[in-house]
Design an enzyme around this catalytic site. Sequence first.
Site, PDB file in Angstrom:
ATOM      1  N   CYS A 130      49.395  44.098  36.981  1.00 17.12           N
ATOM      2  CA  CYS A 130      49.202  43.098  35.930  1.00 17.12           C
ATOM      3  C   CYS A 130      49.052  43.731  34.545  1.00 17.12           C
ATOM      4  CB  CYS A 130      47.997  42.212  36.256  1.00 17.12           C
ATOM      5  SG  CYS A 130      46.512  43.114  36.749  1.00 17.12           S
ATOM      6  N   HIS A 242      43.730  39.582  30.553  1.00 12.78           N
ATOM      7  CA  HIS A 242      43.602  41.018  30.320  1.00 12.78           C
ATOM      8  C   HIS A 242      43.915  41.332  28.856  1.00 12.78           C
ATOM      9  CE1 HIS A 242      43.027  41.569  34.472  1.00 12.78           C
ATOM     10  NE2 HIS A 242      44.105  42.234  34.815  1.00 12.78           N
TER      11      HIS A 242
END
Length: 342
Positions: A130, A242
């Site tokens: 990710c 994130h």
Amino acid sequence: MGWKVAVVGATGQVGREMLNILAERQFPADTVAALASPKSIGTEVSYGETTLKIQSLEDYDFRGTDIALFSAGGSVSAKWAPKVAAAGCVVVDNSSHFRMEPDVPLIVPEVNAHALGNFRKRNIIANPNCSTAQLVVALKPLHDFAKIRRVVVSTYQSVSGAGNKGMDELFNQTRGLFVNDTVEPKKFPKQIAFNVIPHIDVFMDDGFTKEEWKMAAETRKILDPDIALTATCVRVPVFVGHSEAVNIEFENPITVDQAREILREAPGLMVVDRREDGGYITPLECVGDYATFVSRIRRDPTVADGKGLALWCVSDNLRKGAALNAVQIAEILVARHLKQAA
């Protein structure tokens, strides 16, 4: 006539997001099967305005299924992906198990969709980590313009990257601290509530964690084997999203204005870069969005001759970092590479 799709790991955070995105983007599927372990049989999951009942992965017949999106962990992928691929179904795998195998394409559609041409060797396509996915979306257009030599990145990764248990732990610890309950780490090595943990995945012999190694190795495979990258990956008390602080050294000069314009024109990116209070994007603001956001673009004065930039990069890790990227790969497969049975 539409396609037949299976989502493996459909009860997890990423699996559920895959189903959401398939519906949102109106993927041309006649049939979507939601699969998980036998203990989840009968559980219902949402797919657009309908619900699907979980079927057992172990009993499902993949013959006639066109694409399987896997998000059930490395051990499940290692066991089942080759079997599913052998049945003629193309596997798009979200685990790390196949990423670095040379005959398995590692794909971020905005960056290296051309590499999908080799998928028939194994009938398996890998989704990157990710944190890597959002990083290379931002790096690619800059690399094309000025050629990247070196990247230093520090990540601020949400607990959803560790799955449902990670999100539960942050919620339970935060609530427990407010009512003076004992806070005991289980999923993470230390308390995550009101804390940051500079440790994601296992430690390697050189002192880096495997998450940090993945970012370097995957970036080289996806973008350019000559790029040097070093990472420090940190878990932060954020549920979804994130963030990354990125310093880039180039082979050729590039100005801030040039970088800003290049990034604005690049696919999959949104630039929000105002030099004022709040003139940037935080992880809270990116949740539910498809884009990777870039802010805080500035010259790195420690790199000579105008060959250095620093920037801030944010994305919904359950979407671009996992589910969205897998669905985008499936979209390219049906548009360019797969043929439906007559």
